[in-house]
Design a protein around this motif. Structure first.
Motif, PDB file in Angstrom:
ATOM      1  N   GLY A  62      29.159  37.980  30.694  1.00 30.57           N
ATOM      2  CA  GLY A  62      29.726  36.604  30.692  1.00 30.57           C
ATOM      3  C   GLY A  62      30.544  36.545  32.004  1.00 30.57           C
ATOM      4  O   GLY A  62      30.670  37.606  32.734  1.00 30.57           O
ATOM      5  N   TYR A  63      31.200  35.358  32.018  1.00 25.76           N
ATOM      6  CA  TYR A  63      32.061  35.209  33.216  1.00 25.76           C
ATOM      7  C   TYR A  63      33.553  35.633  33.009  1.00 25.76           C
ATOM      8  O   TYR A  63      33.956  35.412  31.948  1.00 25.76           O
ATOM      9  N   LEU A  64      34.231  35.937  33.960  1.00 23.34           N
ATOM     10  CA  LEU A  64      35.471  36.576  33.928  1.00 23.34           C
ATOM     11  C   LEU A  64      36.586  35.427  33.673  1.00 23.34           C
ATOM     12  O   LEU A  64      36.338  34.239  34.205  1.00 23.34           O
ATOM     13  N   HIS A  65      37.617  35.671  32.999  1.00 21.41           N
ATOM     14  CA  HIS A  65      38.613  34.610  32.729  1.00 21.41           C
ATOM     15  C   HIS A  65      39.877  35.224  33.202  1.00 21.41           C
ATOM     16  O   HIS A  65      39.875  36.254  34.071  1.00 21.41           O
ATOM     17  N   ILE A  66      40.994  34.368  33.130  1.00 22.18           N
ATOM     18  CA  ILE A  66      42.358  34.790  34.104  1.00 22.18           C
ATOM     19  C   ILE A  66      42.828  35.995  33.434  1.00 22.18           C
ATOM     20  O   ILE A  66      43.551  36.723  34.340  1.00 22.18           O
ATOM     21  N   GLY A  67      42.486  36.568  32.145  1.00 22.99           N
ATOM     22  CA  GLY A  67      43.047  37.617  31.705  1.00 22.99           C
ATOM     23  C   GLY A  67      42.536  38.813  32.373  1.00 22.99           C
ATOM     24  O   GLY A  67      43.202  40.128  32.585  1.00 22.99           O
ATOM     25  N   HIS A  68      41.303  38.644  32.858  1.00 20.89           N
ATOM     26  CA  HIS A  68      40.774  39.770  33.814  1.00 20.89           C
ATOM     27  C   HIS A  68      41.596  40.245  34.964  1.00 20.89           C
ATOM     28  O   HIS A  68      41.520  40.963  35.656  1.00 20.89           O
ATOM     29  N   ALA A  69      42.083  38.872  35.442  1.00 27.55           N
ATOM     30  CA  ALA A  69      42.677  38.976  36.838  1.00 27.55           C
ATOM     31  C   ALA A  69      43.833  39.857  36.729  1.00 27.55           C
ATOM     32  O   ALA A  69      44.257  40.452  37.751  1.00 27.55           O
ATOM     33  N   LYS A  70      44.653  40.244  35.584  1.00 29.64           N
ATOM     34  CA  LYS A  70      45.738  41.201  35.476  1.00 29.64           C
ATOM     35  C   LYS A  70      44.951  42.394  35.653  1.00 29.64           C
ATOM     36  O   LYS A  70      45.808  43.243  36.413  1.00 29.64           O
ATOM     37  N   SER A  71      43.946  42.694  35.009  1.00 23.09           N
ATOM     38  CA  SER A  71      43.492  44.068  35.304  1.00 23.09           C
ATOM     39  C   SER A  71      42.720  44.299  36.557  1.00 23.09           C
ATOM     40  O   SER A  71      43.188  45.425  36.936  1.00 23.09           O
ATOM     41  N   ILE A  72      42.360  43.262  37.094  1.00 28.34           N
ATOM     42  CA  ILE A  72      41.667  43.415  38.529  1.00 28.34           C
ATOM     43  C   ILE A  72      43.075  43.688  39.693  1.00 28.34           C
ATOM     44  O   ILE A  72      42.812  44.566  40.362  1.00 28.34           O
ATOM     45  N   HIS A 109      43.053  57.752  36.913  1.00 26.40           N
ATOM     46  CA  HIS A 109      43.768  56.818  35.876  1.00 26.40           C
ATOM     47  C   HIS A 109      42.920  55.823  35.245  1.00 26.40           C
ATOM     48  O   HIS A 109      42.611  54.917  35.977  1.00 26.40           O
ATOM     49  N   SER A 110      42.477  55.900  34.050  1.00 23.84           N
ATOM     50  CA  SER A 110      41.716  55.182  33.524  1.00 23.84           C
ATOM     51  C   SER A 110      42.632  53.886  32.891  1.00 23.84           C
ATOM     52  O   SER A 110      42.885  54.005  31.805  1.00 23.84           O
ATOM     53  N   LEU A 111      42.784  52.629  33.540  1.00 26.27           N
ATOM     54  CA  LEU A 111      43.692  51.648  32.990  1.00 26.27           C
ATOM     55  C   LEU A 111      42.878  50.682  32.261  1.00 26.27           C
ATOM     56  O   LEU A 111      42.039  49.955  32.840  1.00 26.27           O
ATOM     57  N   CYS A 112      43.398  50.458  30.817  1.00 24.45           N
ATOM     58  CA  CYS A 112      42.762  49.357  30.162  1.00 24.45           C
ATOM     59  C   CYS A 112      43.823  48.687  29.184  1.00 24.45           C
ATOM     60  O   CYS A 112      44.909  49.234  29.131  1.00 24.45           O
ATOM     61  N   THR A 113      43.307  47.679  28.513  1.00 22.95           N
ATOM     62  CA  THR A 113      44.209  46.961  27.752  1.00 22.95           C
ATOM     63  C   THR A 113      44.279  47.600  26.371  1.00 22.95           C
ATOM     64  O   THR A 113      43.719  48.532  25.875  1.00 22.95           O
ATOM     65  N   LEU A 114      45.576  47.088  25.461  1.00 22.99           N
ATOM     66  CA  LEU A 114      46.051  47.841  24.407  1.00 22.99           C
ATOM     67  C   LEU A 114      44.825  47.805  23.206  1.00 22.99           C
ATOM     68  O   LEU A 114      45.045  48.804  22.323  1.00 22.99           O
ATOM     69  N   GLU A 115      43.929  47.010  23.254  1.00 24.43           N
ATOM     70  CA  GLU A 115      42.914  46.922  22.107  1.00 24.43           C
ATOM     71  C   GLU A 115      42.131  48.387  22.313  1.00 24.43           C
ATOM     72  O   GLU A 115      41.590  48.712  21.269  1.00 24.43           O
ATOM     73  N   PHE A 116      42.133  48.959  23.253  1.00 18.15           N
ATOM     74  CA  PHE A 116      41.458  50.706  23.531  1.00 18.15           C
ATOM     75  C   PHE A 116      42.341  51.377  23.013  1.00 18.15           C
ATOM     76  O   PHE A 116      42.016  52.616  23.298  1.00 18.15           O
ATOM     77  N   GLU A 117      43.327  51.207  22.644  1.00 24.37           N
ATOM     78  CA  GLU A 117      44.451  52.353  22.418  1.00 24.37           C
ATOM     79  C   GLU A 117      43.798  53.417  21.291  1.00 24.37           C
ATOM     80  O   GLU A 117      44.115  54.605  21.444  1.00 24.37           O
ATOM     81  N   LEU A 171      40.734  65.896  33.294  1.00 26.68           N
ATOM     82  CA  LEU A 171      39.850  64.898  33.035  1.00 26.68           C
ATOM     83  C   LEU A 171      40.620  63.599  33.300  1.00 26.68           C
ATOM     84  O   LEU A 171      41.877  63.571  33.436  1.00 26.68           O
ATOM     85  N   PRO A 172      39.826  62.448  33.392  1.00 28.62           N
ATOM     86  CA  PRO A 172      40.303  61.422  33.453  1.00 28.62           C
ATOM     87  C   PRO A 172      41.307  60.817  32.585  1.00 28.62           C
ATOM     88  O   PRO A 172      41.022  61.542  31.414  1.00 28.62           O
ATOM     89  N   GLN A 173      42.346  60.222  32.683  1.00 25.97           N
ATOM     90  CA  GLN A 173      43.454  60.064  31.635  1.00 25.97           C
ATOM     91  C   GLN A 173      43.408  58.383  31.391  1.00 25.97           C
ATOM     92  O   GLN A 173      43.831  57.660  32.367  1.00 25.97           O
ATOM     93  N   GLN A 174      43.157  57.947  30.254  1.00 28.03           N
ATOM     94  CA  GLN A 174      43.323  56.682  29.821  1.00 28.03           C
ATOM     95  C   GLN A 174      44.732  56.154  29.467  1.00 28.03           C
ATOM     96  O   GLN A 174      45.458  56.939  28.626  1.00 28.03           O
ATOM     97  N   ILE A 175      44.993  55.082  30.080  1.00 28.45           N
ATOM     98  CA  ILE A 175      46.364  54.521  29.865  1.00 28.45           C
ATOM     99  C   ILE A 175      46.222  52.958  29.544  1.00 28.45           C
ATOM    100  O   ILE A 175      45.469  52.427  30.332  1.00 28.45           O
ATOM    101  N   GLU A 176      46.951  52.733  28.488  1.00 26.21           N
ATOM    102  CA  GLU A 176      46.821  51.266  28.086  1.00 26.21           C
ATOM    103  C   GLU A 176      47.935  50.416  28.239  1.00 26.21           C
ATOM    104  O   GLU A 176      49.015  50.718  28.577  1.00 26.21           O
ATOM    105  N   PHE A 177      47.720  48.962  28.826  1.00 26.60           N
ATOM    106  CA  PHE A 177      48.655  48.202  29.040  1.00 26.60           C
ATOM    107  C   PHE A 177      48.411  46.838  28.298  1.00 26.60           C
ATOM    108  O   PHE A 177      47.344  46.563  27.985  1.00 26.60           O
ATOM    109  N   ALA A 178      49.304  45.922  28.277  1.00 27.21           N
ATOM    110  CA  ALA A 178      49.168  44.591  27.491  1.00 27.21           C
ATOM    111  C   ALA A 178      48.443  43.740  28.155  1.00 27.21           C
ATOM    112  O   ALA A 178      48.131  43.638  29.384  1.00 27.21           O
ATOM    113  N   ARG A 179      47.531  43.029  27.251  1.00 28.95           N
ATOM    114  CA  ARG A 179      46.440  41.983  27.856  1.00 28.95           C
ATOM    115  C   ARG A 179      47.423  40.826  28.376  1.00 28.95           C
ATOM    116  O   ARG A 179      48.757  40.653  27.734  1.00 28.95           O
ATOM    117  N   LEU A 180      46.936  39.919  29.113  1.00 30.25           N
ATOM    118  CA  LEU A 180      47.291  38.623  29.466  1.00 30.25           C
ATOM    119  C   LEU A 180      47.034  37.749  28.849  1.00 30.25           C
ATOM    120  O   LEU A 180      45.760  37.492  28.626  1.00 30.25           O
TER     121      LEU A 180
END
Length: 289
Positions: A42-52, A235-243, A266-275
């Motif tokens: 699908g097409y990215l939305h503004i929420g993806h801008a935070k992750s980018i 550092h594998s940074l992802c949003t909180l739904e992946f916690e 090994l890579p470390q997953q770290i979660e942050f809040a979604r926008l």
């Protein structure tokens, strides 16, 4: 438009604290590698801008690299059109995946053979099995948040039988839904993601990059962590739904590290809040519609 990609370090946050701590300890030496790994469905939305901005920004500020990886493991919903749109969106924000003369643009489909070989290793070591229950039975036996799951009657198959069945799955000898490959973890775990999650399923679908070369496809949770390890992500940074998925991320990589496939750390997953923004479309599915 202001070029936000060229601005300097910002106020410290918990992710930067972790990165700086790892640099001081020498865990990764001086190397920092992050990734932005959207599924091209699908097409990215503004929420993806935070992750980018976060992933590319952390890499930029610490002299590292951020990989753009298209996690294309669902052929029925993905296309080259979405890949082009994602690449355009990252460029529009002013970021680049080129670092030190290397183009860090990757696809999960680049790793299909390696992902499959890792699956065979898990089967050989008794960490995965082929389940022949129907999809409906697998869902029904998964349990609930208050009740444990019910073990599959095929959970005790010998590794040799599982390996033979997995190879026949790859060869296209079975119908969709006839078998799946599952991790053998803990059907009583309070975390539903650890109740023998599916790793591979049969799909007879055209893939926009690999065509009909494959008829079994890895699940996102399985391919994502292995792709991170193959690319030496720190550092594998992802949003909180992946916690709640992080224990599975760690289990897969630890199991493969024990088998000698990957080296620690090994890579470390770290979660942050979604926008989230009110009155704004925040869904790739809705954007596609």
């Amino acid at each position: 438009m202001r070029d936000i990609s060229s601005e300097g370090p910002t106020t410290a946050n918990f992710i930067r604290t972790i990165v700086e701590r790892d640099r001081r300890s020498g865990k990764w030496g001086e190397r920092i590698a992050t990734r932005f790994p959207p599924e091209p469905n699908g097409y990215l939305h503004i929420g993806h801008a935070k992750s980018i901005c976060l992933n590319f920004g952390i890499a930029r500020d610490y002299g590292g690299a951020c990989h753009l990886r298209l996690d294309d493991t669902n052929p029925e919903k993905e296309s080259a059109e979405y890949v082009a749109a994602i690449i355009d969106a990252v460029r529009w924000l002013g970021f680049s995946w080129h670092q030190a003369g290397i183009e860090h643009l990757y696809y999960a489909s680049d790793y299909y053979e390696t992902l499959y070989r890792c699956a065979e290793i898990l089967v050989e070591r008794g960490h995965a099995y082929v389940d022949s229950q129907s999809p409906e039975a697998i869902r029904a036996n998964r349990g609930t948040l208050t009740e444990p799951g019910i073990a599959s009657p095929y959970r005790t198959r010998a590794p040799e039988e599982n390996l033979a069945l997995l190879r026949r799955m790859r060869a296209g000898e079975f119908r969709e839904g006839e078998h799946v490959l599952r991790a053998k973890i803990d059907m009583a775990s309070p975390n539903l993601n650890l109740r023998d999650p599916v790793l591979y399923r049969i799909r007879y679908a055209h893939h926009y990059r690999t065509s009909e070369a494959w008829c079994i496809y890895p699940m996102y949770d399985y391919s994502h962590c292995i792709s991170d390890a193959l690319e030496h992500i720190t550092h594998s940074l992802c949003t909180l739904e992946f916690e709640d998925h992080r224990p599975l991320y760690d289990w897969i990589l630890e199991s493969l590290a024990d088998a000698g496939v990957f080296k620690r750390p090994l890579p470390q997953q770290i979660e942050f809040a979604r926008l989230n923004l009110s009155h704004t479309v925040m869904s790739k599915r809705k954007l596609a519609q």
